[in-house]
Design a protein around this motif. Structure first.
Motif, mmCIF file in Angstrom:
data_model
loop_
_atom_site.group_PDB
_atom_site.id
_atom_site.type_symbol
_atom_site.label_atom_id
_atom_site.label_comp_id
_atom_site.label_asym_id
_atom_site.label_seq_id
_atom_site.Cartn_x
_atom_site.Cartn_y
_atom_site.Cartn_z
ATOM 1 N N ALA A 1 0.733 -1.322 0.038
ATOM 2 C CA ALA A 1 0.004 0.056 0.003
ATOM 3 C C ALA A 1 0.971 1.252 -0.070
ATOM 4 O O ALA A 1 1.969 1.303 0.501
ATOM 5 C CB ALA A 1 -0.689 0.138 1.317
ATOM 6 N N LYS A 2 0.433 2.206 -0.678
ATOM 7 C CA LYS A 2 1.185 3.689 -0.632
ATOM 8 C C LYS A 2 1.459 3.992 0.793
ATOM 9 O O LYS A 2 2.570 4.691 0.913
ATOM 10 C CB LYS A 2 0.231 4.704 -1.263
ATOM 11 C CG LYS A 2 0.180 4.589 -2.652
ATOM 12 C CD LYS A 2 -0.798 5.652 -3.248
ATOM 13 C CE LYS A 2 -0.893 5.515 -4.820
ATOM 14 N NZ LYS A 2 -1.485 6.572 -5.506
ATOM 15 N N LYS A 3 0.791 3.763 1.835
ATOM 16 C CA LYS A 3 1.154 4.155 3.016
ATOM 17 C C LYS A 3 1.408 2.946 4.029
ATOM 18 O O LYS A 3 0.728 2.922 5.230
ATOM 19 C CB LYS A 3 -0.023 5.193 3.883
ATOM 20 C CG LYS A 3 -0.263 6.502 2.890
ATOM 21 C CD LYS A 3 -1.223 7.267 3.848
ATOM 22 C CE LYS A 3 -1.040 8.743 2.867
ATOM 23 N NZ LYS A 3 -2.261 9.672 3.678
ATOM 24 N N CYS A 4 2.022 2.105 3.579
ATOM 25 C CA CYS A 4 2.250 0.872 4.289
ATOM 26 C C CYS A 4 2.895 1.033 5.561
ATOM 27 O O CYS A 4 3.985 1.929 5.305
ATOM 28 C CB CYS A 4 3.139 -0.175 3.255
ATOM 29 S SG CYS A 4 3.555 -1.784 4.185
ATOM 30 N N ARG A 5 2.790 0.568 6.769
ATOM 31 C CA ARG A 5 3.508 0.733 7.799
ATOM 32 C C ARG A 5 4.898 -0.170 7.826
ATOM 33 O O ARG A 5 5.547 0.201 8.699
ATOM 34 C CB ARG A 5 2.565 0.309 9.077
ATOM 35 C CG ARG A 5 1.636 1.042 9.192
ATOM 36 C CD ARG A 5 0.803 0.844 10.680
ATOM 37 N NE ARG A 5 0.190 -0.482 10.746
ATOM 38 C CZ ARG A 5 -0.837 -0.796 10.380
ATOM 39 N NH1 ARG A 5 -1.928 -0.135 10.058
ATOM 40 N NH2 ARG A 5 -1.278 -2.314 10.877
ATOM 41 N N GLY A 6 4.901 -1.152 7.105
ATOM 42 C CA GLY A 6 5.810 -1.912 6.958
ATOM 43 C C GLY A 6 5.995 -3.167 8.021
ATOM 44 O O GLY A 6 6.944 -4.101 8.060
#
Length: 179
Positions: free
Chosen positions: A159-164
């Motif tokens: 996702a573009k804003k992946c938390r990792g």
């Protein structure tokens, strides 16, 4: 580690079979995922707010879950546990259904909600046939989130804003209750 659901504020829709659509065939299916291992996919278009499946399995105590952990010693952080409350967890390794194969995403199209000790997966938005289903696992661990700990629970959602990480974000020193 367990998946952490959102608490339901609305009465649960409890269809006779949430995996099938009025006897017309399967609405979701499990197959190989491009994100991780197996995944669950929409076979038909699914509507926002629709209950898709109940997360089922053996309901056990946390003490029993700790005794059973890990399910796979070669991959100790992969389980089919789902947090119900402070005393109970669902172990979908035993008696589970395809809900256990729904993968995590930091930008999910589904959410998990607990209603009276049962966990339901619902569409957060309209989902097109052939889309993979995802919800945010929001794993909660009661220790500081070090880079090493985050790396033990990697996210592959892209996702573009992946938390990792599959871990829930910490807010003001406490983990949130994302589901």
């Amino acid at each position: 580690m367990t998946k952490s659901p959102k608490k339901s504020t609305a009465p649960a829709e409890k269809p006779a079979s949430v995996e099938k659509s009025n006897g017309a065939g399967r609405r979701i299916q499990t197959r190989k995922s491009g994100v991780h291992g197996r995944g669950v996919y929409a076979v038909v278009d699914l509507a926002e707010g629709e209950t898709l499946i109940e997360y089922v399995g053996e309901v056990i105590t946390w003490d029993e879950a700790l005794r059973r952990h890990p399910h796979d010693p070669t991959d100790p952080n992969h389980t089919f546990y789902f947090h119900i409350d402070e005393e109970h967890v669902i172990d979908a390794k035993f008696g589970g259904n395809s809900a256990r194969w729904i993968n995590h995403s930091c930008a999910p199209n589904c959410e998990a909600e607990v209603d009276e000790g049962r966990v339901f997966i619902r569409a957060q938005r309209n989902i097109q046939a052939s889309e993979e289903l995802f919800y945010d696992y929001g794993l909660v661990i009661d220790e500081p989130y070090t880079p090493k700990l985050k790396a033990e629970y990697p996210c592959w959602c892209g996702a573009k804003k992946c938390r990792g990480t599959l871990l829930a974000p910490k807010r003001a020193g406490k983990a949130s209750k994302l589901g």
